[in-house]
Design an enzyme around this catalytic site. Sequence first.
Site, short mmCIF file in Angstrom:
data_model
loop_
_atom_site.label_atom_id
_atom_site.label_comp_id
_atom_site.label_asym_id
_atom_site.label_seq_id
_atom_site.Cartn_x
_atom_site.Cartn_y
_atom_site.Cartn_z
N GLU A 93 0.85 -1.19 0.00
CA GLU A 93 0.00 0.00 0.00
C GLU A 93 0.89 1.24 0.00
OE1 GLU A 93 -2.55 2.84 -0.12
OE2 GLU A 93 -3.24 0.77 -0.32
N ILE A 94 0.63 2.17 -0.92
CA ILE A 94 1.49 3.33 -1.08
C ILE A 94 1.21 4.43 -0.06
CG2 ILE A 94 0.00 4.52 -2.75
CD1 ILE A 94 2.57 5.32 -4.25
N ASN A 135 5.80 1.56 -2.92
CA ASN A 135 5.38 1.99 -4.25
C ASN A 135 5.71 0.86 -5.21
OD1 ASN A 135 4.97 3.15 -6.74
ND2 ASN A 135 5.96 5.09 -6.24
N ALA A 136 4.75 0.01 -5.48
CA ALA A 136 4.99 -1.19 -6.28
C ALA A 136 5.39 -0.85 -7.71
CB ALA A 136 3.76 -2.09 -6.28
N ASP A 158 -6.77 2.60 -8.42
CA ASP A 158 -7.11 3.98 -8.76
C ASP A 158 -7.25 4.10 -10.28
OD1 ASP A 158 -7.17 6.76 -9.20
OD2 ASP A 158 -5.86 7.15 -7.49
N GLU A 234 -12.56 -3.68 1.52
CA GLU A 234 -13.40 -2.52 1.82
C GLU A 234 -13.93 -1.89 0.54
OE1 GLU A 234 -10.98 -3.62 5.14
OE2 GLU A 234 -10.33 -3.03 3.13
#
Length: 254
Positions: A93-94, A135-136, A158, A234
């Site tokens: 998760e960034i 940051n993948a 996103d 979620e």
Amino acid sequence: YQRRVHGLMSKEGYSDLPHDKWTRFPVRSRPHRNPLSDDFVEHPVNPQAVPWPEFYPNQLDPNVRWVDIGCAYGGLLVRMAPLYPDVNMLGMEIREKVATFAQSRIEDLRKTHNESPNPEGPNHHYNNVWIIRNNAMKYLPNYIRKGQLEKLMFCFPDPHFKKRNFKRRIISPSLVPEYAYVMAPGGKVYIISDVEELYQWMDSHLAACPLFTRLPTEEVESDPIIPLIQFSSEDARRTDKKGLSKYYSVFKRK
């Protein structure tokens, strides 16, 4: 593939989870983050420098096999961990605040198990799941070796709707070969979105890569992971609440 759903399908058990006490996202954070910015994110120089045994205590094999990129609050991973106790899962998760919350969530689940094990029914230690801030798009190979992963998931990423921001999308022509690099032969990549245009973008770029092949509908619908990515996170429950359609595909590494 497309499916319109209404409700949370509690009759199948997807709402009976340790994270369903929230009526809204548990931590307020900016929904968008520019992955191409120069913001510094700590990362190891290579996968061998990662303290995997610390992330997965008491696991016989500390190697990560499944990765959820853009895992947000970890709802999908928390759901899958007890179902696949021998598989080490990693969320990336960034957003710092969200990743910190997700780590605390897993630590609380581990603590609850250690302090109050349930002798009368199933319980889980959650030692096979962890979440990192990463940051993948820049540093995935710093954590994952060549051919290491069996499953790689991109759930409700996103959309970056503006055309000038398409380069920020987590699946792109330049990134697909990198995902192929970390996948084991026969490994699967899962994509799902409630935005049809984004789904078509992700699907087409994976299909254009000669290292991946799209699985047929029958095989996709029989995959036990599909209901989990549809209803566990979620973001998945957000789309349920709004009655939105979900579009998904599965690709196999050749």
